[in-house]
Design an enzyme around this catalytic site. Sequence first.
Site, PDB file in Angstrom:
ATOM      1  N   GLU A  43      23.597  63.036  46.967  1.00 31.11           N
ATOM      2  CA  GLU A  43      24.557  62.737  45.913  1.00 31.11           C
ATOM      3  C   GLU A  43      25.999  62.903  46.407  1.00 31.11           C
ATOM      4  O   GLU A  43      26.900  62.162  45.990  1.00 31.11           O
ATOM      5  CB  GLU A  43      24.322  63.630  44.702  1.00 31.11           C
ATOM      6  CG  GLU A  43      23.016  63.375  43.953  1.00 31.11           C
ATOM      7  CD  GLU A  43      21.818  64.041  44.610  1.00 31.11           C
ATOM      8  OE1 GLU A  43      20.691  63.786  44.161  1.00 31.11           O
ATOM      9  OE2 GLU A  43      22.012  64.802  45.580  1.00 31.11           O
ATOM     10  N   PRO A  86      14.726  65.472  60.898  1.00 35.04           N
ATOM     11  CA  PRO A  86      14.226  66.036  59.634  1.00 35.04           C
ATOM     12  C   PRO A  86      15.279  65.952  58.530  1.00 35.04           C
ATOM     13  O   PRO A  86      16.482  66.052  58.794  1.00 35.04           O
ATOM     14  CB  PRO A  86      13.924  67.495  59.991  1.00 35.04           C
ATOM     15  CG  PRO A  86      13.758  67.498  61.488  1.00 35.04           C
ATOM     16  CD  PRO A  86      14.712  66.458  61.984  1.00 35.04           C
ATOM     17  N   ARG A  87      14.820  65.772  57.303  1.00 36.92           N
ATOM     18  CA  ARG A  87      15.731  65.641  56.158  1.00 36.92           C
ATOM     19  C   ARG A  87      16.474  66.928  55.888  1.00 36.92           C
ATOM     20  O   ARG A  87      17.651  66.913  55.536  1.00 36.92           O
ATOM     21  CB  ARG A  87      14.911  65.221  54.922  1.00 36.92           C
ATOM     22  CG  ARG A  87      15.687  65.217  53.602  1.00 36.92           C
ATOM     23  CD  ARG A  87      16.734  64.117  53.586  1.00 36.92           C
ATOM     24  NE  ARG A  87      17.428  64.050  52.302  1.00 36.92           N
ATOM     25  CZ  ARG A  87      18.443  64.810  51.955  1.00 36.92           C
ATOM     26  NH1 ARG A  87      18.895  65.719  52.805  1.00 36.92           N
ATOM     27  NH2 ARG A  87      19.017  64.676  50.782  1.00 36.92           N
ATOM     28  N   LEU A  93      23.866  67.906  61.857  1.00 37.88           N
ATOM     29  CA  LEU A  93      24.194  67.484  60.498  1.00 37.88           C
ATOM     30  C   LEU A  93      25.384  66.531  60.518  1.00 37.88           C
ATOM     31  O   LEU A  93      26.276  66.642  61.353  1.00 37.88           O
ATOM     32  CB  LEU A  93      24.521  68.699  59.630  1.00 37.88           C
ATOM     33  CG  LEU A  93      23.380  69.689  59.370  1.00 37.88           C
ATOM     34  CD1 LEU A  93      23.908  70.894  58.586  1.00 37.88           C
ATOM     35  CD2 LEU A  93      22.243  69.034  58.613  1.00 37.88           C
ATOM     36  N   GLY A  94      25.397  65.602  59.563  1.00 38.77           N
ATOM     37  CA  GLY A  94      26.539  64.716  59.393  1.00 38.77           C
ATOM     38  C   GLY A  94      26.694  63.665  60.470  1.00 38.77           C
ATOM     39  O   GLY A  94      27.792  63.138  60.664  1.00 38.77           O
ATOM     40  N   GLU A  95      25.600  63.325  61.170  1.00 37.28           N
ATOM     41  CA  GLU A  95      25.691  62.359  62.260  1.00 37.28           C
ATOM     42  C   GLU A  95      24.734  61.177  62.089  1.00 37.28           C
ATOM     43  O   GLU A  95      24.357  60.538  63.069  1.00 37.28           O
ATOM     44  CB  GLU A  95      25.401  63.032  63.599  1.00 37.28           C
ATOM     45  CG  GLU A  95      26.467  63.979  64.069  1.00 37.28           C
ATOM     46  CD  GLU A  95      26.310  64.330  65.544  1.00 37.28           C
ATOM     47  OE1 GLU A  95      27.310  64.222  66.279  1.00 37.28           O
ATOM     48  OE2 GLU A  95      25.190  64.687  65.964  1.00 37.28           O
ATOM     49  N   ASN A 108      17.013  57.618  51.655  1.00 37.66           N
ATOM     50  CA  ASN A 108      18.009  56.541  51.645  1.00 37.66           C
ATOM     51  C   ASN A 108      17.869  55.627  52.868  1.00 37.66           C
ATOM     52  O   ASN A 108      18.062  56.056  54.001  1.00 37.66           O
ATOM     53  CB  ASN A 108      19.402  57.164  51.600  1.00 37.66           C
ATOM     54  CG  ASN A 108      20.497  56.142  51.454  1.00 37.66           C
ATOM     55  OD1 ASN A 108      20.239  54.953  51.308  1.00 37.66           O
ATOM     56  ND2 ASN A 108      21.738  56.595  51.501  1.00 37.66           N
ATOM     57  N   ILE A 121      19.638  52.701  52.826  1.00 39.64           N
ATOM     58  CA  ILE A 121      20.802  51.832  52.696  1.00 39.64           C
ATOM     59  C   ILE A 121      21.756  52.000  53.872  1.00 39.64           C
ATOM     60  O   ILE A 121      22.359  51.027  54.348  1.00 39.64           O
ATOM     61  CB  ILE A 121      21.508  52.101  51.357  1.00 39.64           C
ATOM     62  CG1 ILE A 121      20.566  51.742  50.193  1.00 39.64           C
ATOM     63  CG2 ILE A 121      22.811  51.324  51.245  1.00 39.64           C
ATOM     64  CD1 ILE A 121      21.069  52.176  48.827  1.00 39.64           C
ATOM     65  N   GLU A 122      21.900  53.221  54.378  1.00 39.18           N
ATOM     66  CA  GLU A 122      22.811  53.459  55.501  1.00 39.18           C
ATOM     67  C   GLU A 122      22.374  52.693  56.745  1.00 39.18           C
ATOM     68  O   GLU A 122      23.205  52.154  57.474  1.00 39.18           O
ATOM     69  CB  GLU A 122      22.900  54.957  55.787  1.00 39.18           C
ATOM     70  CG  GLU A 122      23.593  55.743  54.679  1.00 39.18           C
ATOM     71  CD  GLU A 122      23.515  57.243  54.878  1.00 39.18           C
ATOM     72  OE1 GLU A 122      24.437  57.933  54.421  1.00 39.18           O
ATOM     73  OE2 GLU A 122      22.535  57.728  55.469  1.00 39.18           O
TER      74      GLU A 122
END
Length: 452
Positions: A80, A297-298, A340-342, A366, A368-369
């Site tokens: 989100e 991993p998520r 993270l964030g990559e 997701n 979509i990315e």
Amino acid sequence: MNQFLYTLLLRLAKPIILNILEKKAKKAGGLWDIRGNERFGIYPKKENIKPVSEQSDFDVRGHQFEFKNPIWVHAVSLGETRAAQPFVRILLDQGHPVLLTHTTSTGRAQGARQFSEDIGEGRLVQAWMPYDLPEAVDGFLTHWMPRCGILIEREVWPNMVLSAACQKIPMILASARFSESSAKQVKLLGGVLLEAYKKLSLILAQTQQDAERLESIGLPMPKVIGNLKFDVDISMQQVDLGAMLRQSINRHVVVIASTREGEEQVFIQGISQLKAANANVTNEADKQLLPLYVIIPRHPQRFAQVEEILKKSSLTYVRRTDNPSDKDIRQADVLFGDSLGEMFYYYGLADVAIIGGSFGDFGGQNHIEACAVGVPVIVGPHTKNFEKAVNDALIEGAARRTDSEHNALLLANALLNDDEQRKQMGKAGKQWLTLHQGVSQRLYSILHAYLN
């Protein structure tokens, strides 16, 4: 169940709930502040919100800016928070102060990365979403005095909505996702949750199916504006870095993204089998250079668990956080995405993306990315959380569906051997995404009356 009974049960269950959350936080790592004052709506009485400069206001695009009566945006977790980024950016660019709340550590960390400059300037403040106890939500709303509250996708809490209504603070549910299980939950809890939905000032649904399910529980048919996740804020710097690595290693790459518990084990077994089958080929001329597999991993709290599975397998792997050399990556079977964030770095590296969370019964993750970067997508059978978006991507030719992890690996390998098909799928993904973008701007236009 009425409001009184709901609150009574919540108070009785509070010690158990806090213990469960503390165990979850300990396992996950990161900052959660489960028993912190913010979670209970307790703030210092004379706290002033100041930017780093210690000034009470400062110049933003030619006018004096003060953090007062912010627009409150609640993005519960990582997904989100990413989805809300373009909309929040519009708010900030229009000079609005933004209060951004989260429930999870990953969501808060993502928000801190996305808006680090705005946080430093004092234009955006992060806070924890309080527990849904009357005194906690009252303390939260009284302290921040938001001009309105915008809930992203879900998270409708009865006491929060009631308290906001009593304080005449409009509450909006934006890009609302409402599944069949959500409808069952409303019916299970009786009137208390339904009344909370009815007290919302506005509901804006992701899809027609979401709108129809909301209508089925007794609400007026909401307006459909689309999914905020379509407004992808692509980090081209990350994409370019991934593409440079792909060129350097000169090897096909399959990204297995956002995997959930149980899926990694099966994928790793499948990759091991493909490696063994290739090794057993007697004619050296028939041997293939297997692709590099990237496993991401998520949830970061599962990094150690997934690495243990890799250690026990026959595969060689390197960890992203160890900053391995191009040579080390070229020689490995697996690049373990423990950062993270990559995500756009990984998709920049990818020839094909397999989207996790869709092979176990988790509702999907997701995709979509990946489509935004032009990467062909493979999904499993369980995609109810992205039902309309997945079906559209399948129809447009941007994605393919298969029934198991093993078949996903086989399909990925088939696509690697078909350059034209991959090119067409990647192009279709970008074109499909273009048709659905602009949700953040539509949302801003619709909410303009609530923002001033």
